[in-house]
Every structure is written in structure tokens, then in C-alpha cells.
Design an enzyme around this catalytic site. Sequence first.
Site, PDB file in Angstrom:
ATOM      1  N   HIS A  68      39.038 125.370 -60.889  1.00 12.65           N
ATOM      2  CA  HIS A  68      39.877 125.207 -59.696  1.00 12.65           C
ATOM      3  C   HIS A  68      40.943 126.283 -59.731  1.00 12.65           C
ATOM      4  CE1 HIS A  68      42.707 123.462 -56.784  1.00 12.65           C
ATOM      5  NE2 HIS A  68      43.654 123.786 -57.664  1.00 12.65           N
ATOM      6  N   ASN A  78      31.455 123.484 -60.382  1.00 18.34           N
ATOM      7  CA  ASN A  78      31.825 124.891 -60.161  1.00 18.34           C
ATOM      8  C   ASN A  78      32.895 125.404 -61.125  1.00 18.34           C
ATOM      9  OD1 ASN A  78      33.900 123.497 -59.010  1.00 18.34           O
ATOM     10  ND2 ASN A  78      33.551 124.208 -56.915  1.00 18.34           N
ATOM     11  N   GLU A 124      50.926 121.920 -56.795  1.00 15.53           N
ATOM     12  CA  GLU A 124      50.017 121.505 -57.869  1.00 15.53           C
ATOM     13  C   GLU A 124      50.670 121.650 -59.252  1.00 15.53           C
ATOM     14  OE1 GLU A 124      46.474 123.834 -57.160  1.00 15.53           O
ATOM     15  OE2 GLU A 124      46.115 122.857 -55.226  1.00 15.53           O
ATOM     16  N   TYR A 152      44.163 116.505 -55.074  1.00 13.28           N
ATOM     17  CA  TYR A 152      43.196 116.738 -53.997  1.00 13.28           C
ATOM     18  C   TYR A 152      43.589 115.958 -52.741  1.00 13.28           C
ATOM     19  CZ  TYR A 152      39.770 119.350 -56.836  1.00 13.28           C
ATOM     20  OH  TYR A 152      39.103 120.303 -57.588  1.00 13.28           O
ATOM     21  N   LYS A 172      37.306 122.852 -65.181  1.00 11.54           N
ATOM     22  CA  LYS A 172      36.824 121.507 -64.854  1.00 11.54           C
ATOM     23  C   LYS A 172      35.935 120.975 -65.987  1.00 11.54           C
ATOM     24  CE  LYS A 172      37.052 122.230 -59.822  1.00 11.54           C
ATOM     25  NZ  LYS A 172      36.293 122.100 -58.539  1.00 11.54           N
TER      26      LYS A 172
HETATM   27  N1  UDP Z   1      33.583 119.552 -53.388  1.00 10.15           N
HETATM   28  C1  UDP Z   1      32.463 118.743 -53.461  1.00 10.15           C
HETATM   29  N2  UDP Z   1      31.644 118.642 -52.371  1.00 10.15           N
HETATM   30  C2  UDP Z   1      31.890 119.306 -51.204  1.00 10.15           C
HETATM   31  C3  UDP Z   1      33.040 120.127 -51.143  1.00 10.15           C
HETATM   32  C4  UDP Z   1      33.869 120.227 -52.236  1.00 10.15           C
HETATM   33  O1  UDP Z   1      32.212 118.131 -54.499  1.00 10.15           O
HETATM   34  O2  UDP Z   1      31.111 119.188 -50.251  1.00 10.15           O
HETATM   35  C5  UDP Z   1      34.474 119.649 -54.549  1.00 10.15           C
HETATM   36  C6  UDP Z   1      34.266 120.932 -55.355  1.00 10.15           C
HETATM   37  O3  UDP Z   1      34.473 120.617 -56.727  1.00 10.15           O
HETATM   38  C7  UDP Z   1      35.371 121.815 -54.831  1.00 10.15           C
HETATM   39  C8  UDP Z   1      36.496 120.792 -54.595  1.00 10.15           C
HETATM   40  O4  UDP Z   1      35.817 119.642 -54.119  1.00 10.15           O
HETATM   41  O5  UDP Z   1      35.725 122.817 -55.766  1.00 10.15           O
HETATM   42  C9  UDP Z   1      37.540 121.234 -53.612  1.00 10.15           C
HETATM   43  O6  UDP Z   1      36.891 121.641 -52.422  1.00 10.15           O
HETATM   44  P1  UDP Z   1      37.377 122.946 -51.656  1.00 10.15           P
HETATM   45  O7  UDP Z   1      36.598 123.023 -50.386  1.00 10.15           O
HETATM   46  O8  UDP Z   1      38.863 122.933 -51.570  1.00 10.15           O
HETATM   47  O9  UDP Z   1      36.847 124.123 -52.610  1.00 10.15           O
HETATM   48  P2  UDP Z   1      37.605 125.136 -53.604  1.00 10.15           P
HETATM   49  O10 UDP Z   1      38.979 125.370 -53.050  1.00 10.15           O
HETATM   50  O11 UDP Z   1      37.616 124.480 -54.959  1.00 10.15           O
HETATM   51  O12 UDP Z   1      36.734 126.356 -53.594  1.00 10.15           O
END
Ligand code: UDP
Length: 139
Positions: A120, A117, A131, A50, A10
Site C-alpha cells: 500500500h 498486491n 494515514e 480504508y 501487506k
Molecule cells: N481492492 C480489492 N478489490 C477491488 C479493489 C481494491 O481487494 O476490487 C483492495 C486492494 O488490496 C487495493 C485496496 O483494496 O490495493 C485499495 O484499493 P484502491 O483502489 O485504493 O487501490 P490502491 O490505491 O491500493 O492501488
Amino acid sequence: MTERTLILVKPDGVRRGLIGSVLHRIERKGYLIQKLEKRKVDEATLAQHYAEHVDKPFYPELVRFMTSGDVVAIIAEGENVVHGFRVMMGATLPTDAAPGTIRGDFGRDWDNHEIQNIVHGSDAIESAEREIAIWFPEA
Ligand code: UDP
Ligand code: MG
């Protein structure tokens, strides 16, 4: 076909110079990097990527974050790579992510409300194929 997953470094990971560290971990684990491209992502592509999150309250800030700089899109392959990379990646919130994981070792909370974080990784084989078709239609 060997199992494949879609990985993104990212914009925070790119800005912080962590592309190499992420690639090193993927390769050190034994997964093969099949495709790799540094690029910007537009809002339409992100909305596809997303799709499950477009209606969530955090989506606008996720878009701001993901379009704030270049990302590196990667296809990695290997047995169980989808689950394997999720394990390597760690929990969504970097402060909760276990030490030893990418998010746990390189991520933390920052004072701007965004979850930065670093990576992805697809969460299931079907999501990975969906994807991959978005990021690398030719693959
Ligand atoms: N995210 C965010 N706020 C939240 C939850 C998710 O900004 O409260 C973002 C974060 O970058 C995350 C992405 O949205 O990695 C996708 O969310 P998901 O819950 O699918 O997490 P991941 O699969 O990436 O661990
Ligand atoms: Mg997810």
C-alpha cells in the site's frame, strides 16, 4: 517538514519474504525510512485506514486479506515521495501493473478472488498525513 508517505507491506508480501525487496527499492530510490514496524492490524484500524472503501462490495475480502497475517508499516520521506512511491508501486491489479514496479515484478493473480498486491502507498499528501496519524500517532 519533508514530505512523508505511509507504506504497508501487506500480508502477502510478508508471507512471501518480500519485506527486504520492498525496503531495498525504497532505499535504492533514495527515500529515507523514518519509521518501520511489523505488526498485526485490527478491523477498527483498517476501517480508519480504508475509510473510503468500507462500503464497497470488496471490503469484507479486503479485511480478510489484510488481517491474514502481519503487515510492515513504514513511513518514508523525501521530496515527492507520495507520488514517487505510487509510481514505484504500480497499478492496483498486479497483472496490469507495469514490469519494473513492485506490484508488476512481484504480484500476479491468484485463484482466490483476492487482489494480493504486496504493498500500500498513500495516494496524496493529505491521505499520507491522515494515514500516518492512524499507524504512528506519535509521529
Ligand atoms: N481492492 C480489492 N478489490 C477491488 C479493489 C481494491 O481487494 O476490487 C483492495 C486492494 O488490496 C487495493 C485496496 O483494496 O490495493 C485499495 O484499493 P484502491 O483502489 O485504493 O487501490 P490502491 O490505491 O491500493 O492501488
Ligand atoms: Mg487507494
